[in-house]
Design a protein around this motif. Sequence first.
Motif, PDB file in Angstrom:
ATOM      1  N   LEU A 128     -11.945   7.753 -13.372  1.00 30.09           N
ATOM      2  CA  LEU A 128     -11.897   6.542 -12.547  1.00 30.09           C
ATOM      3  C   LEU A 128     -12.915   6.606 -11.406  1.00 30.09           C
ATOM      4  O   LEU A 128     -13.508   5.591 -11.042  1.00 30.09           O
ATOM      5  CB  LEU A 128     -10.487   6.317 -12.001  1.00 30.09           C
ATOM      6  N   GLU A 129     -13.117   7.795 -10.841  1.00 28.64           N
ATOM      7  CA  GLU A 129     -14.089   7.936  -9.753  1.00 28.64           C
ATOM      8  C   GLU A 129     -15.499   7.586 -10.220  1.00 28.64           C
ATOM      9  O   GLU A 129     -16.284   7.010  -9.478  1.00 28.64           O
ATOM     10  CB  GLU A 129     -14.054   9.361  -9.185  1.00 28.64           C
ATOM     11  N   ASP A 139      -9.260   4.079  -4.959  1.00 34.11           N
ATOM     12  CA  ASP A 139      -9.140   3.605  -3.586  1.00 34.11           C
ATOM     13  C   ASP A 139      -8.406   4.683  -2.797  1.00 34.11           C
ATOM     14  O   ASP A 139      -7.271   5.039  -3.130  1.00 34.11           O
ATOM     15  CB  ASP A 139      -8.328   2.297  -3.572  1.00 34.11           C
ATOM     16  N   GLU A 140      -9.042   5.247  -1.759  1.00 39.63           N
ATOM     17  CA  GLU A 140      -8.404   6.272  -0.940  1.00 39.63           C
ATOM     18  C   GLU A 140      -7.988   5.668   0.393  1.00 39.63           C
ATOM     19  O   GLU A 140      -8.827   5.143   1.125  1.00 39.63           O
ATOM     20  CB  GLU A 140      -9.354   7.443  -0.703  1.00 39.63           C
ATOM     21  N   ILE A 141      -6.693   5.744   0.667  1.00 38.71           N
ATOM     22  CA  ILE A 141      -6.209   5.243   1.952  1.00 38.71           C
ATOM     23  C   ILE A 141      -6.063   6.429   2.901  1.00 38.71           C
ATOM     24  O   ILE A 141      -5.503   7.456   2.547  1.00 38.71           O
ATOM     25  CB  ILE A 141      -4.883   4.460   1.825  1.00 38.71           C
ATOM     26  N   VAL A 142      -6.603   6.282   4.086  1.00 41.41           N
ATOM     27  CA  VAL A 142      -6.527   7.332   5.099  1.00 41.41           C
ATOM     28  C   VAL A 142      -5.355   7.009   6.013  1.00 41.41           C
ATOM     29  O   VAL A 142      -5.286   5.937   6.602  1.00 41.41           O
ATOM     30  CB  VAL A 142      -7.839   7.423   5.906  1.00 41.41           C
ATOM     31  N   ILE A 143      -4.431   7.960   6.090  1.00 43.50           N
ATOM     32  CA  ILE A 143      -3.218   7.766   6.877  1.00 43.50           C
ATOM     33  C   ILE A 143      -3.230   8.756   8.035  1.00 43.50           C
ATOM     34  O   ILE A 143      -3.455   9.952   7.825  1.00 43.50           O
ATOM     35  CB  ILE A 143      -1.959   7.953   5.997  1.00 43.50           C
ATOM     36  N   PRO A 144      -2.995   8.274   9.253  1.00 46.14           N
ATOM     37  CA  PRO A 144      -2.942   9.190  10.405  1.00 46.14           C
ATOM     38  C   PRO A 144      -1.864  10.255  10.203  1.00 46.14           C
ATOM     39  O   PRO A 144      -0.801   9.984   9.627  1.00 46.14           O
ATOM     40  CB  PRO A 144      -2.583   8.277  11.579  1.00 46.14           C
ATOM     41  N   ARG A 145      -2.137  11.471  10.673  1.00 48.48           N
ATOM     42  CA  ARG A 145      -1.165  12.571  10.546  1.00 48.48           C
ATOM     43  C   ARG A 145       0.194  12.184  11.109  1.00 48.48           C
ATOM     44  O   ARG A 145       1.220  12.566  10.568  1.00 48.48           O
ATOM     45  CB  ARG A 145      -1.670  13.816  11.271  1.00 48.48           C
ATOM     46  N   ALA A 146       0.205  11.408  12.173  1.00 45.63           N
ATOM     47  CA  ALA A 146       1.473  11.006  12.800  1.00 45.63           C
ATOM     48  C   ALA A 146       2.310  10.139  11.858  1.00 45.63           C
ATOM     49  O   ALA A 146       3.528  10.070  11.997  1.00 45.63           O
ATOM     50  CB  ALA A 146       1.211  10.259  14.098  1.00 45.63           C
ATOM     51  N   ASP A 176      -5.153   2.679 -16.216  1.00 46.12           N
ATOM     52  CA  ASP A 176      -6.457   2.839 -16.864  1.00 46.12           C
ATOM     53  C   ASP A 176      -7.598   2.186 -16.093  1.00 46.12           C
ATOM     54  O   ASP A 176      -8.767   2.473 -16.353  1.00 46.12           O
ATOM     55  CB  ASP A 176      -6.416   2.286 -18.288  1.00 46.12           C
ATOM     56  N   GLU A 177      -7.262   1.317 -15.146  1.00 48.91           N
ATOM     57  CA  GLU A 177      -8.292   0.551 -14.438  1.00 48.91           C
ATOM     58  C   GLU A 177      -8.576   1.036 -13.015  1.00 48.91           C
ATOM     59  O   GLU A 177      -9.672   0.837 -12.503  1.00 48.91           O
ATOM     60  CB  GLU A 177      -7.880  -0.935 -14.379  1.00 48.91           C
ATOM     61  N   ARG A 178      -7.565   1.642 -12.353  1.00 45.86           N
ATOM     62  CA  ARG A 178      -7.749   2.008 -10.957  1.00 45.86           C
ATOM     63  C   ARG A 178      -6.676   2.999 -10.511  1.00 45.86           C
ATOM     64  O   ARG A 178      -5.691   3.237 -11.222  1.00 45.86           O
ATOM     65  CB  ARG A 178      -7.702   0.782 -10.048  1.00 45.86           C
ATOM     66  N   ALA A 179      -6.890   3.544  -9.309  1.00 45.33           N
ATOM     67  CA  ALA A 179      -5.928   4.472  -8.717  1.00 45.33           C
ATOM     68  C   ALA A 179      -5.966   4.320  -7.198  1.00 45.33           C
ATOM     69  O   ALA A 179      -6.969   3.892  -6.628  1.00 45.33           O
ATOM     70  CB  ALA A 179      -6.250   5.910  -9.111  1.00 45.33           C
ATOM     71  N   ILE A 180      -4.841   4.681  -6.574  1.00 47.19           N
ATOM     72  CA  ILE A 180      -4.749   4.704  -5.118  1.00 47.19           C
ATOM     73  C   ILE A 180      -4.249   6.095  -4.728  1.00 47.19           C
ATOM     74  O   ILE A 180      -3.209   6.547  -5.210  1.00 47.19           O
ATOM     75  CB  ILE A 180      -3.801   3.615  -4.576  1.00 47.19           C
TER      76      ILE A 180
END
Length: 154
Positions: free
Chosen positions: A23-24, A30-37, A74-78
């Motif tokens: 997929l890459e 799609d990578e979501i960045v989440i604050p450590r808190a 098959d089309e995407r990932a998060i």
Amino acid sequence: MLHIESVVGDRADPALHRRLHHLEHRHAVDEIVIPRADMDRRRLRVTTPKGEDVAIALPRDQKLFDGAVLYIDDERAIVVRAEVERWLRLQPSSIAEGIELGYHAGNLHWRVRFEGESLLIALEGPAEAYYARLDNLFAGRRIRSTLLTGSAAA
């Protein structure tokens, strides 16, 4: 809106890693960045970098972690990425300053670690806000500070 009710797995898992790798190559991860808190939260709403609205509602026995695969087909990932944690290392010049620094950190409910004679404070906002709260200790150089990020803080 995409509703996520469980973590699919870990991106390091060999089977998921292979699927994510394909997929890459198609720019479909799609990578979501989440604050450590926020990593300990079970419910939150985020928007992915590609603009998709995601509502996460995990069961009590699951937690978010760096590399958590929330969705894959098959089309995407998060995938979840934990925000790089920033720490403020404070070195008091005497025992008296160390006690005062500890008092302020505890009174303000800051998340801390100890490293030798230094106090490390996890930054959950702008560093300037922490400096402002300790202004009286910085006056007269009663404490010294160093800003740390990522592996330097480990």
